[in-house]
Design a protein around this motif. Structure first.
Motif: not given
Length: 368
Positions: A110-116, A126-132
Motif C-alpha cells: 500500500g501507500t504510507f500515510a503518516a498517523p495524525a 521518521l514518519a517523513r522518511e517513511l513517507a519519502a
C-alpha cells in the motif's frame, strides 16, 4: 570548605550506587517496552537523589524527625516523577504503535500515510522518511509494472516476428528440396534477405541484453562530432534515397566528444533509420549538433507528424513501436531502447519532444 567537599563526596557515592544499580536493571529490561524503560529512568533519578540525601543525612547525624521529613519529600517527588514517566512512555508507545501499523500498510504493497497527531520530533522525522520511502517504492512498482508489461509485449512481438520468416524459410527450403522452385536464384536471394533480417533482430536482442545486464564495455576515444555525424549520414544515405527522404546536416559544430565510436555510430544509425522510415517521401530529416551548458547536444528531427502525447514517456521503453504494423520496417521495438542504454552508459541522456510536423530526438553527452 572541607565540609562541603565531604558532603559532595557522600552525595556522589550514594547517587553513584543507585545509578549503577539502575544501569543493571536497564540492561536486564532493555528489550521491554519503552514505558518500562522510562519508569526505570525516573526511578533511578529519584533513587539517586534519595541515596545521596540519606547518605549525607546519615553522615550529618540528622534527627529522626528531620530524616523522616526529607524521606517523605523525596518519596512524593518519586511518585510524581514516576507518574510523569509512565504518561510520557505511554504517549510515545502509542505513537510508535500507530507508526508501526502505518508502516505495515505500505510494506504490504500500500501507500504510507503518516498517523495524525503531534508525535515527538524524532518520530515525526521518521514518519517523513517513511513517507519519502513509500513514494520511492510506489515509483519503483510503477516502473517494474511498466517494464514487465513491455517485456511481455516484446516477447510476443519477437515470437511473431521470428515465426513469420521461419515459416517462409521453411517453405522455400522445401520447394528447393523438392525441385518445385521455378527460379531457384530468387528463392536463395529471398532466403538470404530473411536470414539477414533475423540476424539483425538477434543482434539487437544481444546488444540490449548486454546493456540491461550492465556488461556493455565502452572504449572511449576523442573524436569530432562533425566526423561522427558525417559517417552516420553517409551510411544511411542509400536508405534515404530509396525512401525519397532528404537528409540535412549543415548545422553541425565541430565539437570534440569522448565516446565509443562504434556504439555512438549505432545510436546515430538507429535514430536516423527510424527517422527516415517514419518520414513520408519528399520529407526531410535534419541533424544538428551544438555545445550547450549541459554538454554536447545532438538532435535528429524528422517529419513523422509527431508522437501522441500519451506515448512520449514510453518511446524509449523496450518493445515500444510507433505503430502496430507487422511489416519488417516496423522493427522489433528495440532500437530506441538500445539508444537510451548506450547514451546512459556514456553518462548522457536521451529525450524526445514533438515539433512542428514531426518530432525531435536529442542526445546530450558530456563535453570532452
Amino acid at each position: 570548605m572541607n565540609d562541603v567537599l565531604l558532603i559532595a563526596l557522600f552525595a556522589f557515592l550514594g547517587a553513584a550506587a543507585a545509578g549503577l544499580l539502575g544501569a543493571g536493571v536497564l540492561r536486564l529490561l532493555r528489550h521491554r517496552s519503552l514505558v518500562v524503560s522510562l519508569s526505570v529512568v525516573a526511578g533511578v533519578a529519584v533513587a539517586a537523589m534519595l541515596a545521596g540525601t540519606l547518605t549525607v543525612a546519615w553522615a550529618m547525624f540528622l534527627s529522626s524527625h528531620d530524616l523522616y521529613v526529607v524521606t517523605t519529600v523525596v518519596a512524593m517527588a518519586a511518585l510524581v516523577s514516576l507518574a510523569t514517566a509512565v504518561l510520557l512512555g505511554r504517549w510515545v508507545a502509542a505513537h510508535s504503535r500507530e507508526l508501526t501499523l502505518a508502516t505495515r500498510s505500505f510494506g504490504d504493497g500500500g501507500t504510507f500515510a503518516a498517523p495524525a497527531g503531534q508525535p515527538a520530533a524524532e518520530l515525526a522525522e521518521l514518519a517523513r522518511e517513511l513517507a519519502a520511502t513509500s513514494a520511492k517504492l510506489d515509483s519503483s512498482r510503477e516502473r517494474e509494472r511498466a517494464l514487465e508489461a513491455s517485456r511481455r509485449e516484446l516477447v510476443a512481438w519477437i515470437s511473431h516476428d521470428l515465426r513469420t520468416p521461419l515459416a517462409g524459410l521453411r517453405a522455400m527450403a522445401e520447394a528447393l528440396e523438392d525441385g518445385m522452385a521455378a527460379d531457384s536464384g530468387r528463392y536463395l536471394r529471398q532466403i538470404r534477405t530473411e536470414v539477414e533480417r533475423m540476424n539483425g533482430m538477434v543482434g539487437d536482442l544481444f546488444e540490449l541484453s548486454r546493456i540491461q545486464a550492465g556488461s556493455l564495455t565502452l572504449m572511449p576515444a576523442r573524436i569530432s562530432l562533425y566526423d561522427l555525424v558525417g559517417d552516420a549520414l553517409a551510411g544511411v544515405d542509400p536508405l534515404a534515397r530509396e525512401h525519397g527522404v532528404r537528409l540535412i546536416g549543415d548545422r553541425i559544430d565541430e565539437v570534440p566528444v569522448e565516446v565509443d565510436c562504434r556504439e555512438m555510430s549505432r545510436v546515430l544509425g538507429n535514430l536516423l533509420i527510424n527517422a527516415i522510415r517514419r518520414t513520408p517521401p519528399d520529407g526531410t530529416v535534419a541533424v544538428a549538433a551544438h555545445r550547450s551548458d549541459g554538454g554536447v547536444v545532438l538532435s535528429v528531427t524528422d517529419g513523422c507528424g509527431g508522437i501522441p502525447e500519451e506515448d512520449l514517456p514510453r518511446v524509449f521503453d523496450t518493445g515500444w513501436r510507433g505503430s502496430h504494423a507487422r511489416t519488417p520496417p516496423a522493427g522489433a521495438g528495440l532500437g530506441l531502447a538500445i539508444v537510451r542504454g548506450i547514451v546512459e552508459a556514456h553518462a548522457g541522456r536521451a529525450e524526445v519532444r514533438n515539433v512542428q510536423g514531426g518530432c525531435c530526438f536529442s542526445v546530450t553527452l558530456p563535453a570532452a
